[in-house]
Scaffold this motif. Structure first.
Motif, PDB file in Angstrom:
ATOM      1  N   LEU A   8     -16.893   0.419   0.853  1.00 33.61           N
ATOM      2  CA  LEU A   8     -17.065   1.496  -0.114  1.00 33.61           C
ATOM      3  C   LEU A   8     -15.741   2.243  -0.328  1.00 33.61           C
ATOM      4  O   LEU A   8     -15.422   2.639  -1.451  1.00 33.61           O
ATOM      5  N   ARG A   9     -14.983   2.433   0.746  1.00 32.38           N
ATOM      6  CA  ARG A   9     -13.664   3.049   0.605  1.00 32.38           C
ATOM      7  C   ARG A   9     -12.748   2.157  -0.231  1.00 32.38           C
ATOM      8  O   ARG A   9     -12.000   2.645  -1.093  1.00 32.38           O
ATOM      9  N   TYR A  10     -12.809   0.858   0.039  1.00 28.51           N
ATOM     10  CA  TYR A  10     -11.995  -0.101  -0.704  1.00 28.51           C
ATOM     11  C   TYR A  10     -12.318  -0.037  -2.195  1.00 28.51           C
ATOM     12  O   TYR A  10     -11.427  -0.027  -3.043  1.00 28.51           O
ATOM     13  N   ALA A  11     -13.638   0.032  -2.506  1.00 28.69           N
ATOM     14  CA  ALA A  11     -14.064   0.112  -3.905  1.00 28.69           C
ATOM     15  C   ALA A  11     -13.604   1.425  -4.539  1.00 28.69           C
ATOM     16  O   ALA A  11     -13.177   1.446  -5.708  1.00 28.69           O
ATOM     17  N   ALA A  12     -13.689   2.513  -3.782  1.00 27.98           N
ATOM     18  CA  ALA A  12     -13.255   3.816  -4.312  1.00 27.98           C
ATOM     19  C   ALA A  12     -11.758   3.812  -4.602  1.00 27.98           C
ATOM     20  O   ALA A  12     -11.306   4.344  -5.633  1.00 27.98           O
ATOM     21  N   VAL A  13     -10.975   3.198  -3.710  1.00 24.66           N
ATOM     22  CA  VAL A  13      -9.530   3.108  -3.924  1.00 24.66           C
ATOM     23  C   VAL A  13      -9.237   2.270  -5.164  1.00 24.66           C
ATOM     24  O   VAL A  13      -8.372   2.618  -5.983  1.00 24.66           O
TER      25      VAL A  13
ATOM     26  N   THR B 271       2.130   0.528 -10.708  1.00 18.92           N
ATOM     27  CA  THR B 271       1.635   1.798 -10.166  1.00 18.92           C
ATOM     28  C   THR B 271       0.301   1.611  -9.454  1.00 18.92           C
ATOM     29  O   THR B 271       0.073   2.144  -8.362  1.00 18.92           O
ATOM     30  N   GLY B 272      -0.584   0.824 -10.065  1.00 10.53           N
ATOM     31  CA  GLY B 272      -1.889   0.581  -9.459  1.00 10.53           C
ATOM     32  C   GLY B 272      -1.792  -0.182  -8.145  1.00 10.53           C
ATOM     33  O   GLY B 272      -2.494   0.131  -7.181  1.00 10.53           O
ATOM     34  N   VAL B 273      -0.896  -1.173  -8.101  1.00  9.69           N
ATOM     35  CA  VAL B 273      -0.723  -1.962  -6.873  1.00  9.69           C
ATOM     36  C   VAL B 273      -0.222  -1.081  -5.737  1.00  9.69           C
ATOM     37  O   VAL B 273      -0.720  -1.142  -4.602  1.00  9.69           O
ATOM     38  N   ILE B 274       0.774  -0.238  -6.041  1.00  7.80           N
ATOM     39  CA  ILE B 274       1.320   0.649  -5.006  1.00  7.80           C
ATOM     40  C   ILE B 274       0.256   1.626  -4.517  1.00  7.80           C
ATOM     41  O   ILE B 274       0.094   1.843  -3.312  1.00  7.80           O
ATOM     42  N   TRP B 275      -0.505   2.219  -5.452  1.00  6.86           N
ATOM     43  CA  TRP B 275      -1.598   3.127  -5.075  1.00  6.86           C
ATOM     44  C   TRP B 275      -2.602   2.421  -4.168  1.00  6.86           C
ATOM     45  O   TRP B 275      -2.991   2.935  -3.117  1.00  6.86           O
ATOM     46  N   ASN B 276      -3.050   1.254  -4.584  1.00  6.74           N
ATOM     47  CA  ASN B 276      -4.062   0.531  -3.809  1.00  6.74           C
ATOM     48  C   ASN B 276      -3.559   0.177  -2.417  1.00  6.74           C
ATOM     49  O   ASN B 276      -4.296   0.305  -1.430  1.00  6.74           O
ATOM     50  N   TYR B 277      -2.304  -0.275  -2.334  1.00  4.21           N
ATOM     51  CA  TYR B 277      -1.785  -0.661  -1.023  1.00  4.21           C
ATOM     52  C   TYR B 277      -1.660   0.543  -0.098  1.00  4.21           C
ATOM     53  O   TYR B 277      -2.119   0.512   1.053  1.00  4.21           O
ATOM     54  N   VAL B 278      -1.054   1.610  -0.587  1.00  2.36           N
ATOM     55  CA  VAL B 278      -0.827   2.794   0.248  1.00  2.36           C
ATOM     56  C   VAL B 278      -2.154   3.407   0.698  1.00  2.36           C
ATOM     57  O   VAL B 278      -2.343   3.741   1.875  1.00  2.36           O
ATOM     58  N   MET B 279      -3.097   3.561  -0.212  1.00  9.26           N
ATOM     59  CA  MET B 279      -4.373   4.189   0.125  1.00  9.26           C
ATOM     60  C   MET B 279      -5.204   3.314   1.059  1.00  9.26           C
ATOM     61  O   MET B 279      -5.849   3.811   1.991  1.00  9.26           O
ATOM     62  N   ASN B 280      -5.183   2.000   0.838  1.00  5.92           N
ATOM     63  CA  ASN B 280      -5.922   1.121   1.750  1.00  5.92           C
ATOM     64  C   ASN B 280      -5.288   1.098   3.133  1.00  5.92           C
ATOM     65  O   ASN B 280      -5.985   1.042   4.149  1.00  5.92           O
ATOM     66  N   ASP B 281      -3.968   1.157   3.164  1.00  4.57           N
ATOM     67  CA  ASP B 281      -3.276   1.135   4.454  1.00  4.57           C
ATOM     68  C   ASP B 281      -3.524   2.417   5.241  1.00  4.57           C
ATOM     69  O   ASP B 281      -3.695   2.383   6.462  1.00  4.57           O
ATOM     70  N   ARG B 282      -3.557   3.552   4.528  1.00  2.87           N
ATOM     71  CA  ARG B 282      -3.655   4.842   5.215  1.00  2.87           C
ATOM     72  C   ARG B 282      -5.091   5.369   5.334  1.00  2.87           C
ATOM     73  O   ARG B 282      -5.342   6.251   6.162  1.00  2.87           O
ATOM     74  N   TRP B 283      -5.994   4.864   4.493  1.00  2.00           N
ATOM     75  CA  TRP B 283      -7.355   5.408   4.501  1.00  2.00           C
ATOM     76  C   TRP B 283      -8.410   4.347   4.784  1.00  2.00           C
ATOM     77  O   TRP B 283      -9.113   4.414   5.784  1.00  2.00           O
ATOM     78  N   THR B 284      -8.505   3.323   3.918  1.00  2.00           N
ATOM     79  CA  THR B 284      -9.546   2.301   4.104  1.00  2.00           C
ATOM     80  C   THR B 284      -9.421   1.620   5.453  1.00  2.00           C
ATOM     81  O   THR B 284     -10.403   1.498   6.193  1.00  2.00           O
TER      82      THR B 284
END
Length: 377
Positions: A304-309, A342-355
């Protein structure tokens, strides 16, 4: 033994006496015990000259290799044979000033694991290299710093002149190829405490350049190998490759559902969900394998976190594209490309730090100190 100076040589007999004399003059006033170890792959009379030099000076020794060659393996063989607690690696072509070695050893004594003389900190100089040499050097440094996180705070990561504590590199197996052994040591030995000091790079006096096209190719292969064995660097490239596979899965399922006469919107939504699930499974088992969870409820939370990111990334990339296209009036394809980045960087950073957030940091952050002082030669 306090200091071992390791010098690979290949048909550089004209330089060995000069560099040995300069090292002796630099280190004798320090009162520290030292040795100079030449690792020689020469096919000319350099071994005879090294034999004469070692007979004359007790602090000089050499290893002549006939079964294999290469700058990187010469250094690793020298590291194995050296006796010093502090190890200095430098070239024999007189571009690296031996007079800087005492300052390097002083920095090691302050607690740093490695000291790198840099051409690119205040007080340093590249010695007036021509445009081509500068371009090749800049490209090599830039690629290394982009590919390997541990190198990003080092201004001169491709230097062949450095000092390292023996204790920092013991217990590791090294497989260097090419001409940049220092990068191999930093990554495989997990060296995090590095000091940089300025130095004046000297234009080549004698000998020939090692920067051939084949060596540059081997350098790129070397970097790729180090990325693959470094989890912190491999993650981003793995994430991008999995993202590309997700696009293929998405389009394939979308096409199949359209052939089965499914409603367009339904086909698009289901193919997107399936590709997202595929990406999640691959990322959890490959990209963030060390942070994977096994409990079903925690996996669902992660998904669910992955989907939200992913949803957030779509909004951010779409918004950025709209801003570039409608407000800045960039071309549609260029705006779309920047939106994707921009989307790739957002997804990577947020998944690495949150998901896939780790329970605790497993690798200490790099500590790199720049000593902005000019060391007199």
């Amino acid at each position: 033994m306090d200091i071992s100076v390791i010098i690979p040589t290949f048909n550089e007999g004209n330089n060995v006496r000069i560099i040995a004399k300069r090292i002796e003059e630099a280190l004798q006033p320090t009162g520290k015990s030292f040795e100079i170890l030449f690792v020689d792959d020469s096919t000319d009379n350099t071994p005879e000259l090294l034999e004469q030099l070692s007979n004359k000076d007790p602090f000089v020794d050499y290893l002549h290799r006939t079964n294999r060659r290469g700058l990187a393996t010469a250094v690793t063989d020298g590291l194995k044979c050296a006796l010093g607690d502090n190890l200095v690696v430098m070239d024999a072509d007189l571009q690296h000033p031996p007079e800087l070695i005492p300052a390097m050893i002083d920095k090691l004594s302050e607690g740093f694991q490695m000291v790198v003389p840099s051409r690119f900190v205040p007080g340093g100089s590249d010695g007036g290299l021509n445009f081509y040499r500068k371009f090749v050097s800049w490209t090599a440094r830039t690629i290394a710093r982009l590919a390997l996180k541990r190198l990003r705070k080092i201004t001169d990561p491709t230097s062949g002149f450095f000092a390292v504590k023996r204790s920092a590199i013991q217990g590791n197996v090294y497989h260097p190829i090419g001409w940049k052994i220092m990068i191999e040591l930093i990554v495989r030995a997990h060296i995090t405490s590095i000091a940089e000091i300025p130095y004046q790079f000297h234009a080549r006096d004698l000998g020939s350049s090692k920067m051939s096209g084949s060596e540059q190719l081997r350098y790129l292969i070397h970097l790729a190998r180090l990325v693959m064995i470094s989890e912190e660097d491999r993650k981003f490239f793995s994430f991008c490759a999995i993202g590309l596979s997700g696009v293929i899965v998405n389009l394939a399922i979308y096409k199949v559902m359209l052939l089965l006469r499914s409603p367009v919107v339904l086909a698009f939504m289901l193919s997107s969900i399936i590709s997202m699930a595929s990406n999640y499974v691959l990322n959890s088992t490959l990209t963030w394998k060390s942070r994977s969870v096994r409990q079903a409820n925690r996996q669902m939370i992660q998904f669910l976190r992955y989907a939200a990111v992913a949803a957030g990334g779509l909004c951010i990339s779409s918004g950025f594209l709209s801003f570039l296209y409608y407000m800045i009036h960039f071309r549609p394809m260029f705006s779309g490309l920047l939106g994707i980045v921009t989307g790739v960087i957002w997804n990577y950073v947020m998944n690495d730090r949150w998901t896939f957030s780790p329970k605790k940091a497993s690798v200490p952050a790099n500590t790199v100190e720049t000593v902005a002082q000019h060391v007199q030669k």
